[in-house]
Write an enzyme that holds these catalytic residues in place. Structure first.
Site, PDB file in Angstrom:
ATOM      1  N   ALA A 300       0.781  -1.236   0.000  1.00 44.31           N
ATOM      2  CA  ALA A 300       0.000   0.000   0.000  1.00 44.31           C
ATOM      3  C   ALA A 300       0.811   1.283   0.000  1.00 44.31           C
ATOM      4  CB  ALA A 300      -0.927   0.008   1.214  1.00 44.31           C
ATOM      5  N   PRO A 302       3.085   4.481  -0.711  1.00 48.38           N
ATOM      6  CA  PRO A 302       2.894   5.504   0.332  1.00 48.38           C
ATOM      7  C   PRO A 302       1.446   5.849   0.644  1.00 48.38           C
ATOM      8  CG  PRO A 302       3.421   6.572  -1.725  1.00 48.38           C
ATOM      9  CD  PRO A 302       3.485   5.092  -2.002  1.00 48.38           C
ATOM     10  N   GLY A 304      -1.410   6.401  -1.694  1.00 47.51           N
ATOM     11  CA  GLY A 304      -2.300   7.096  -2.621  1.00 47.51           C
ATOM     12  C   GLY A 304      -3.544   6.291  -2.957  1.00 47.51           C
ATOM     13  N   LYS A 305      -3.362   5.017  -3.265  1.00 46.18           N
ATOM     14  CA  LYS A 305      -4.504   4.186  -3.648  1.00 46.18           C
ATOM     15  C   LYS A 305      -5.375   3.855  -2.441  1.00 46.18           C
ATOM     16  CE  LYS A 305      -1.892   2.357  -7.547  1.00 46.18           C
ATOM     17  NZ  LYS A 305      -0.705   3.196  -7.227  1.00 46.18           N
ATOM     18  N   ASP A 346       4.246  -9.176   4.915  1.00 47.10           N
ATOM     19  CA  ASP A 346       4.553  -9.448   3.510  1.00 47.10           C
ATOM     20  C   ASP A 346       3.262  -9.869   2.810  1.00 47.10           C
ATOM     21  OD1 ASP A 346       5.286 -11.100   1.125  1.00 47.10           O
ATOM     22  OD2 ASP A 346       7.301 -10.526   1.754  1.00 47.10           O
ATOM     23  N   ASP A 362      -0.754  -3.442  -6.460  1.00 44.17           N
ATOM     24  CA  ASP A 362       0.174  -2.600  -7.220  1.00 44.17           C
ATOM     25  C   ASP A 362       1.554  -3.158  -6.907  1.00 44.17           C
ATOM     26  OD1 ASP A 362       1.152  -0.571  -8.807  1.00 44.17           O
ATOM     27  OD2 ASP A 362       1.220   0.885  -7.185  1.00 44.17           O
ATOM     28  N   CYS A 415       3.973   0.013 -12.296  1.00 48.22           N
ATOM     29  CA  CYS A 415       4.433   1.258 -12.924  1.00 48.22           C
ATOM     30  C   CYS A 415       5.656   0.955 -13.795  1.00 48.22           C
ATOM     31  CB  CYS A 415       4.744   2.319 -11.879  1.00 48.22           C
ATOM     32  SG  CYS A 415       5.904   1.802 -10.594  1.00 48.22           S
TER      33      CYS A 415
END
Length: 484
Positions: A300, A302, A304-305, A346, A362, A415
């Site tokens: 998760a 930093p 944002g999502k 983890d 992500d 990303c």
């Protein structure tokens, strides 16, 4: 369509480093030198006086060279270097100047090395190349008087025994470039797309997306990224758009033209927005209405999502294995007044047996899509890294699948611009997990998701390329899956 030429130079001579930035891959001979040697950064106007050879200017330039070396030595080297005591001991103006110069060199690296090679019969040593790079970047892209760029670089050469014999060469090359600037309308020669990233990465992009797209990706390196802000609601976005000098990009994202300290921007203390690249909002935007649904944001930090999910009414678990990174998530949630359950573990071995309506992964990746703010990732990444990370993503996807309720959704994103970390992962996952299907995203839904229509591929997933949006965006892959 991807640009086939670099963006036009602004009129009026040498551009400021606020307006132009770039990176590029070393040429053949220099690649070996650089291989032995990498933050999202803003580029504030330096307050430093560079009109003479004073100690302040020298200290900042020495610090810049240290940052460049750290960035090229290993992944996250730049981030580590700016936290070291010797860097923090500099004045604020020195740190600002050093960071700005280092980032510009990393963005323009290949372009600068190509120019050096054209003006030397034999590739200079790494130490001499470093000096030439900082001299050239000042001449071409910073508000530094030409004579100061030359004199300080020569003075730096005089300080070390391994560069002192080459001060004449350095002086000649830099002065020759200054004389030739009129040929190019000020600044340095226009960059060549294929030289704006490491050779092996450009070749991969060309093979995956075609030459026009590869060129478009590469030329995005020459554009300084704006700051994208995610909002809690459309009402907040519209209320503060003017004060933030922003353009509404859709999907609750505002692109601000402001620079400087974010804490001084409108509504920062109110916690109605947070910094998040527009492309990074897509994994949550593809979910639609999630009011009242349960969600877990794996990896998760930093945050944002996590904040997107919470702002849209989901009950969220924010999971990350890093205590320090989770602290950032907690700080961001506190400032925005949003809430989530925080768990440190983890993602692959998290022993919570709950299943969720939404599982967002992500995944850790090569991050080659983030080069607009983190140019060091292109130079520090190696082909072997991609294969290693693809194996991690494979395992995380299998673990994430077990956490999805029947009828629930799994969103996978990276990303990265590399297909092994995106398209290939999903195709392989669907072969392993017959109870999951790909939810096809359609171009007519692009505005609702907040993405360019061309980023929605015929297969039904998102492949966001940096040049798909005017002004750029991070490179991202996003796929939405549903469990039967």
């Amino acid at each position: 369509m991807a640009p086939n030429r670099p963006p036009a130079k602004p009129s009026g001579g040498k551009p400021t480093f606020q307006r132009k930035l770039v990176k590029r891959p070393p040429s053949k001979g220099m690649a070996a030198k650089i291989a032995a040697k990498q933050a999202p950064i803003k580029h504030p106007d330096p307050i430093i006086n560079t009109s003479d050879d004073g100690d302040i200017g020298m200290n900042a330039r020495i610090a810049a060279m240290t940052l460049i070396d750290a960035a090229l030595t290993k992944r996250s080297g730049f981030d580590e270097a700016v936290t070291r005591a010797e860097f923090l001991s500099l004045s604020e103006s020195e740190r600002s100047f050093a960071r700005a110069m280092a980032l510009l060199v990393l963005r323009r690296l290949g372009q600068l090395d190509h120019l050096i090679e054209k003006r030397t019969q034999k590739t200079p040593s790494a130490a001499v190349c470093d000096l030439l790079r900082i001299g050239l970047v000042q001449i071409g892209f910073m508000n530094v008087p030409d004579f100061a760029a030359v004199s300080t670089t020569v003075k730096l050469a005089e300080r070390a025994s391994n560069t002192r014999p080459f001060k004449g060469l350095i002086n000649a090359i830099l002065r020759g470039v200054i004389r030739d600037q009129e040929k190019f309308g000020g600044g340095l020669p226009a960059p060549i797309a294929s030289r704006l990233a490491p050779d092996w990465l450009y070749a991969r992009w060309k093979a995956a997306y075609g030459e026009d797209n590869a060129n478009g990706i590469a030329y995005t390196l020459t554009e300084e990224p704006a700051t994208d802000l995610s909002f809690k609601s459309q009402a907040y976005l519209e209320r503060h758009a003017e004060a933030l000098e922003g353009a509404d990009l859709g999907g609750l994202t505002l692109r601000s033209a402001l620079r400087g300290d974010l804490r001084e921007w409108a509504a920062y203390e109110d916690g109605v927005w947070w910094v998040q690249d527009v492309a990074a909002t897509a994994p949550v935007n593809v979910l639609g209405d999630i009011t009242g649904k349960t969600a877990i944001d794996l990896c998760a930090a930093p945050g944002g999502k996590t904040m997107q999910l919470a702002a849209r009414g989901a009950q969220v678990v924010a999971l990350d294995r890093s205590k320090n990174r989770l602290k950032r998530v907690e700080e961001n949630l506190a400032r925005t007044g949003l809430s989530a359950e925080i768990a440190m573990a983890d993602a692959e071995t998290y022993d919570d047996t709950r299943q969720f309506d939404i599982v967002l992964l992500d995944a850790p990746c090569s991050a080659t899509g983030t080069f607009r703010r983190q140019p060091d990732v292109l130079w520090a990444t190696r082909p072997a890294d991609i294969a290693k990370l693809a194996d991690v993503q494979h395992r995380l996807l299998d673990s994430a699948a077990d956490r999805v309720k029947s009828g629930g959704e799994l969103v996978y994103s990276t990303c990265s611009l590399e297909r092994e970390e995106g398209e290939t992962q999903i195709l392989a996952f669907l072969r392993r997990h017959k109870d999951f299907t790909l939810v096809k995203l359609l171009p007519e839904n692009a505005a609702d998701i907040g993405v360019p229509a061309e980023s929605i591929r015929p297969e039904g997933w998102l492949r966001l390329l940096p040049h798909h949006r005017p002004g750029g965006q991070d490179g991202f892959f996003v796929a939405k899956l549903r469990r039967g």
